[in-house]
Design a protein around this motif. Structure first.
Motif, PDB file in Angstrom:
ATOM      1  N   MET A   1       0.847  -1.179   0.000  1.00  0.00           N
ATOM      2  CA  MET A   1       0.000   0.000   0.000  1.00  0.00           C
ATOM      3  C   MET A   1       0.887   1.235   0.000  1.00  0.00           C
ATOM      4  N   ALA A   2       0.758   2.036  -1.032  1.00  0.00           N
ATOM      5  CA  ALA A   2       1.544   3.253  -1.136  1.00  0.00           C
ATOM      6  C   ALA A   2       1.123   4.245  -0.059  1.00  0.00           C
ATOM      7  N   GLU A   3       2.097   4.932   0.503  1.00  0.00           N
ATOM      8  CA  GLU A   3       1.817   6.015   1.430  1.00  0.00           C
ATOM      9  C   GLU A   3       1.995   7.314   0.659  1.00  0.00           C
ATOM     10  N   LEU A   4       1.041   8.214   0.787  1.00  0.00           N
ATOM     11  CA  LEU A   4       1.087   9.489   0.092  1.00  0.00           C
ATOM     12  C   LEU A   4       1.269  10.603   1.114  1.00  0.00           C
ATOM     13  N   ARG A   5       2.041  11.615   0.736  1.00  0.00           N
ATOM     14  CA  ARG A   5       2.269  12.744   1.642  1.00  0.00           C
ATOM     15  C   ARG A   5       2.005  14.062   0.919  1.00  0.00           C
ATOM     16  N   THR A   6       1.421  14.977   1.660  1.00  0.00           N
ATOM     17  CA  THR A   6       1.277  16.354   1.206  1.00  0.00           C
ATOM     18  C   THR A   6       2.040  17.209   2.217  1.00  0.00           C
ATOM     19  N   ASP A   7       1.976  18.506   2.071  1.00  0.00           N
ATOM     20  CA  ASP A   7       2.646  19.378   3.039  1.00  0.00           C
ATOM     21  C   ASP A   7       2.148  19.142   4.461  1.00  0.00           C
ATOM     22  N   ARG A   8       0.842  18.889   4.601  1.00  0.00           N
ATOM     23  CA  ARG A   8       0.262  18.787   5.940  1.00  0.00           C
ATOM     24  C   ARG A   8      -0.280  17.422   6.301  1.00  0.00           C
ATOM     25  N   LEU A   9      -0.413  16.529   5.325  1.00  0.00           N
ATOM     26  CA  LEU A   9      -1.121  15.270   5.558  1.00  0.00           C
ATOM     27  C   LEU A   9      -0.298  14.053   5.157  1.00  0.00           C
ATOM     28  N   THR A  10      -0.600  12.936   5.806  1.00  0.00           N
ATOM     29  CA  THR A  10      -0.118  11.628   5.374  1.00  0.00           C
ATOM     30  C   THR A  10      -1.341  10.771   5.102  1.00  0.00           C
ATOM     31  N   LEU A  11      -1.381  10.176   3.919  1.00  0.00           N
ATOM     32  CA  LEU A  11      -2.422   9.213   3.557  1.00  0.00           C
ATOM     33  C   LEU A  11      -1.742   7.855   3.638  1.00  0.00           C
ATOM     34  N   LEU A 115      -5.941  12.337  -6.632  1.00  0.00           N
ATOM     35  CA  LEU A 115      -6.082  12.490  -8.083  1.00  0.00           C
ATOM     36  C   LEU A 115      -4.748  12.249  -8.791  1.00  0.00           C
ATOM     37  N   ALA A 116      -3.698  12.845  -8.262  1.00  0.00           N
ATOM     38  CA  ALA A 116      -2.380  12.666  -8.871  1.00  0.00           C
ATOM     39  C   ALA A 116      -1.992  11.191  -8.882  1.00  0.00           C
ATOM     40  N   TYR A 117      -2.264  10.476  -7.800  1.00  0.00           N
ATOM     41  CA  TYR A 117      -1.972   9.041  -7.740  1.00  0.00           C
ATOM     42  C   TYR A 117      -2.797   8.293  -8.791  1.00  0.00           C
ATOM     43  N   GLY A 118      -4.058   8.626  -8.884  1.00  0.00           N
ATOM     44  CA  GLY A 118      -4.939   7.967  -9.848  1.00  0.00           C
ATOM     45  C   GLY A 118      -4.509   8.180 -11.285  1.00  0.00           C
ATOM     46  N   PHE A 119      -4.093   9.389 -11.601  1.00  0.00           N
ATOM     47  CA  PHE A 119      -3.687   9.689 -12.974  1.00  0.00           C
ATOM     48  C   PHE A 119      -2.245   9.266 -13.258  1.00  0.00           C
ATOM     49  N   ASP A 120      -1.315   9.563 -12.362  1.00  0.00           N
ATOM     50  CA  ASP A 120       0.098   9.318 -12.625  1.00  0.00           C
ATOM     51  C   ASP A 120       0.522   7.872 -12.384  1.00  0.00           C
TER      52      ASP A 120
END
Length: 180
Positions: A1-11, A115-120
């Motif tokens: 399971m990929a972990e995604l990060r933004t400036d403020r969040l971790t998915l 969205l970026a994960y879904g498209f890229d």
């Protein structure tokens, strides 16, 4: 399971420590206003088990969302296959946050990363979003992330009871036209 990060969040992958705050969200009438009945603790826990299994099968699904600065669990965001009962097919984006996380831009931030994960990564040609016609907050997020609505695509959710949860709107975004 990929972990995604933004400036403020971790998915990230769901943890046992998420179950209690997730259950509290699912028992909150304001959080569930556009979703239907409140969930019991057992139903809430079962949803996480299902989320993890679906993610492991497909490589995408519903990530737990936490605030990076504090580690606080605030909800979920991700992608899911459109239910078979719907009058369209595809992959839909969604999010659900605890009331304490509303109004801070977290839904938009998480949705843009998804969205970026879904498209890229998944190379999806299109991503959909569905909500009740009365859920103006989620519709605003959909517009902020670049999705558009054609009122001709709006529909009555065949799984919802008669009433406010039945009229739904459908938003779309196409990989070839997105700026993400």
């Amino acid at each position: 399971m990929a972990e995604l990060r933004t400036d403020r969040l971790t998915l990230r992958r769901w943890r046992d420590s998420d179950l209690e705050p997730w259950a509290a969200m699912n028992a909150d009438p304001e959080v569930r206003e556009h979703l239907g009945d409140l969930l019991t603790r057992e139903q809430s826990d079962a949803s996480v088990t299902r989320f993890l299994a679906e993610f492991d099968q497909r490589g995408y699904g519903w990530w737990a969302v936490e605030v990076r600065a504090t580690g606080e669990f605030i909800g979920f965001a991700g992608l899911d296959l459109v239910d078979d009962d719907m009058p369209f097919t595809g992959v839909e984006i969604g999010w659900r946050l605890a009331r304490s996380a509303w109004g801070q831009g977290y839904a938009t931030e998480a949705a843009l990363k998804v969205l970026a994960y879904g498209f890229d990564t998944l190379e999806l040609p299109e991503i959909l979003a569905v909500t009740t016609a009365t859920n103006l907050r989620s519709q605003a997020v959909m517009r902020r992330i670049g999705m558009t609505r054609n009122p001709a695509d709006d529909f009555d959710d065949p799984t919802a009871p008669e009433g406010a949860l039945r009229p739904n709107v459908l938003y779309r975004i196409d990989r070839s036209t997105t700026r993400i």
